[in-house]
Write an enzyme that holds these catalytic residues in place. Structure first.
Site, short mmCIF file in Angstrom:
data_model
loop_
_atom_site.label_atom_id
_atom_site.label_comp_id
_atom_site.label_asym_id
_atom_site.label_seq_id
_atom_site.Cartn_x
_atom_site.Cartn_y
_atom_site.Cartn_z
N GLY A 20 -6.47 53.05 64.58
CA GLY A 20 -7.23 51.81 64.70
C GLY A 20 -8.00 51.85 66.01
CG HIS A 21 -7.56 54.29 68.62
ND1 HIS A 21 -6.23 54.06 68.43
CD2 HIS A 21 -7.71 55.62 68.68
CE1 HIS A 21 -5.59 55.21 68.39
NE2 HIS A 21 -6.47 56.17 68.53
CB ALA A 22 -13.51 55.52 68.11
NE ARG A 73 -9.48 58.21 66.07
CZ ARG A 73 -9.59 59.35 66.75
NH1 ARG A 73 -8.50 59.97 67.15
NH2 ARG A 73 -10.77 59.80 67.11
#
Ligand code: T46
Length: 130
Positions: free
Chosen positions: A47-49, A94
């Site tokens: 839940g981040h890049a 992702r």
């Protein structure tokens, strides 16, 4: 999308297999290794890049799905083979989900942990892509 499936060289015989990761199998110098395990089926990880970090994810055991987004497209990769690595370059969102019982996600990373390298807000990620 800036991702790639990497074949990890393996040595197979009747006693089982050995998969070998050397620096020339991975397109960056490995500065950190960590692994996710004992993950509940209902959990969503990621839940981040990352602004700069490159990583290779390997399902050392079991399986899980990796949902990838780059602001233009989305795709889901199922990782379920210890001899396949998923290279996720920087600036790719992702989410990891659908972990099977006993799943272990090994991660090879191009840098040490730096919270300032994360983009954890999806709207901020989309803005950074423009
Ligand atoms: C990624 C996916 C696949 C550290 O202190 N050091 C570390 O090396 C890591 C990876 C995490 N942490 C701390 C930061 C948080 O307080 O551990 C806690 C959980 O981290 P996070 O919420 O980022 O975990 P995931 O599973 O959502 O994401 C991790 C990686 O952070 C990330 O880069 O791509 O695994």
């Amino acid at each position: 999308m800036n991702i790639e499936i990497i074949d990890i060289p393996k040595i197979e015989n009747s006693l089982g297999n050995i998969a070998v990761i050397e620096n020339n199998s991975i397109p960056f110098e490995i500065k950190r290794v960590y692994y996710l395990y004992d993950i509940p089926f209902s959990a969503m990880r990621g839940g981040h890049a990352h602004k700069n970090l490159q990583q290779v994810l390997i399902a050392i055991s079991g399986s899980f799905d990796v949902v990838l987004k780059d602001g233009n497209s989305a795709k889901t990769i199922v990782l379920n083979k210890p001899d396949k690595g998923l290279l996720i370059n920087n600036k790719v969102w992702r989410e990891l989900e659908n972990f099977s019982s006993g799943a272990v996600c090994l991660v090879l990373a191009s840098d040490v942990y730096k919270e300032e390298d994360y983009i954890r807000d999806y709207d901020e990620f989309l803005k950074s892509e423009k």
